[in-house]
Design an enzyme around this catalytic site. Structure first.
Site: not given
Length: 281
Positions: A11, A68, A140, A152, A201, A222-223
């Site tokens: 991102d 997005k 995030g 999983r 995450g 991303g973050s």
């Protein structure tokens, strides 16, 4: 367009970050107005990014550029299609525009990636025409636990489908709310018929390696990169760890002296209205 095994998609919110991502070895870029952690912190309605940001990123790099749109937002998707983005992400990270209907992705000339927490969600998105999947995780947060749970779950359900007879598969399609033809394709391929990247995450090189260890084809970050102390170091380390995820000595070295990761959030402490992964089932 098929993304290679072991790739990383990052991102970014501007051309400068896009150049950092490309230099680090990202296989594609997701152009956003705000990374998921900032979307979460700001609250309110999150929409498609300003087209100028997307255009500047497109002009800055030579690798594919994604963007997005809100779930079910036909017009946002048509705008991105007209802009010539390489992939559209119909994303639960943004505020959904339609609480019942997703886009019929087969109606568009540009391919789509969509999130899923389980095989039912994955199969429905494939039935609508998605060409790539990703786990939703809880974006995030810098917390990998939900991405692990989703991957999983999907893999366990795929493994179950692979060993089913036709009549069992019909019942499974009913129970999952999944198109029967998609489950047939999964059984034939002995895996999901499209690339499935892990997302939500990933904040450290070891996080990226873990998702590959559990069976992801690659990762979205991303973050975790641009909210870290040293984005350039984190970006390169995550790319290398994803591509060589069982080289544990290397991952240990990559994790040294790269600065502090983004501050994470405990999922259990988020209120229901703050959770994104459950949107667009």
């Amino acid at each position: 367009m098929d993304f290679r095994y072991g790739g990383v998609i990052m991102d970014v919110i501007n051309a400068e970050q896009a150049k950092v991502a490309e230099a680090a070895g990202a296989v594609a870029i997701m152009a956003l107005e705000r990374v998921p952690s900032d979307i979460r912190a700001a609250g309110g309605v999150a929409r498609m990014a300003d087209p100028r940001i997307i255009e500047e990123v497109q002009n800055a790099v030579s690798i594919p550029v994604m963007a997005k749109v809100r779930i079910g937002h036909i017009s946002e998707a048509r705008v991105l299609e007209a802009m010539g983005v390489d992939y559209i992400d119909e994303s639960e990270v943004l505020t959904p525009a339609d609480e019942e209907f997703h886009l019929l992705k087969s109606d568009y000339s540009v391919p789509f990636v969509c999130g899923a927490r389980n095989l039912g969600e994955a199969a429905r998105r494939l039935g609508e025409g998605a060409k790539m999947l990703r786990t939703k995780g809880e974006p995030g947060t810098g917390n990998i636990v939900e991405a692990v749970r989703h991957l999983r779950m999907v893999n366990a359900q795929v493994n179950k489908v692979i060993h089913m007879s036709n009549d069992e598969l019909m019942v499974e399609a009913r129970d999952l709310g999944a198109p029967y033809e998609v489950l047939l394709a999964i059984r034939e391929a002995k895996r999901l018929p499209v690339v499935n990247y892990a997302a939500g995450g990933v904040a450290t090189p070891a996080d990226a390696a873990l998702m590959m260890e559990l069976g992801a084809d690659g990762v979205f970050v991303g973050s975790g990169i641009f909210k870290s102390d040293s984005p350039e170091k984190f970006a390169r380390a995550i790319v290398l760890a994803t591509g060589d995820f069982r080289n544990y000595a290397l991952i240990g070295e990559l994790s040294k002296d790269i600065g502090t990761p983004m501050k994470g959030l405990e999922i259990g402490k988020l209120v229901q209205s703050e959770l994104m992964a459950g949107r667009g089932v």
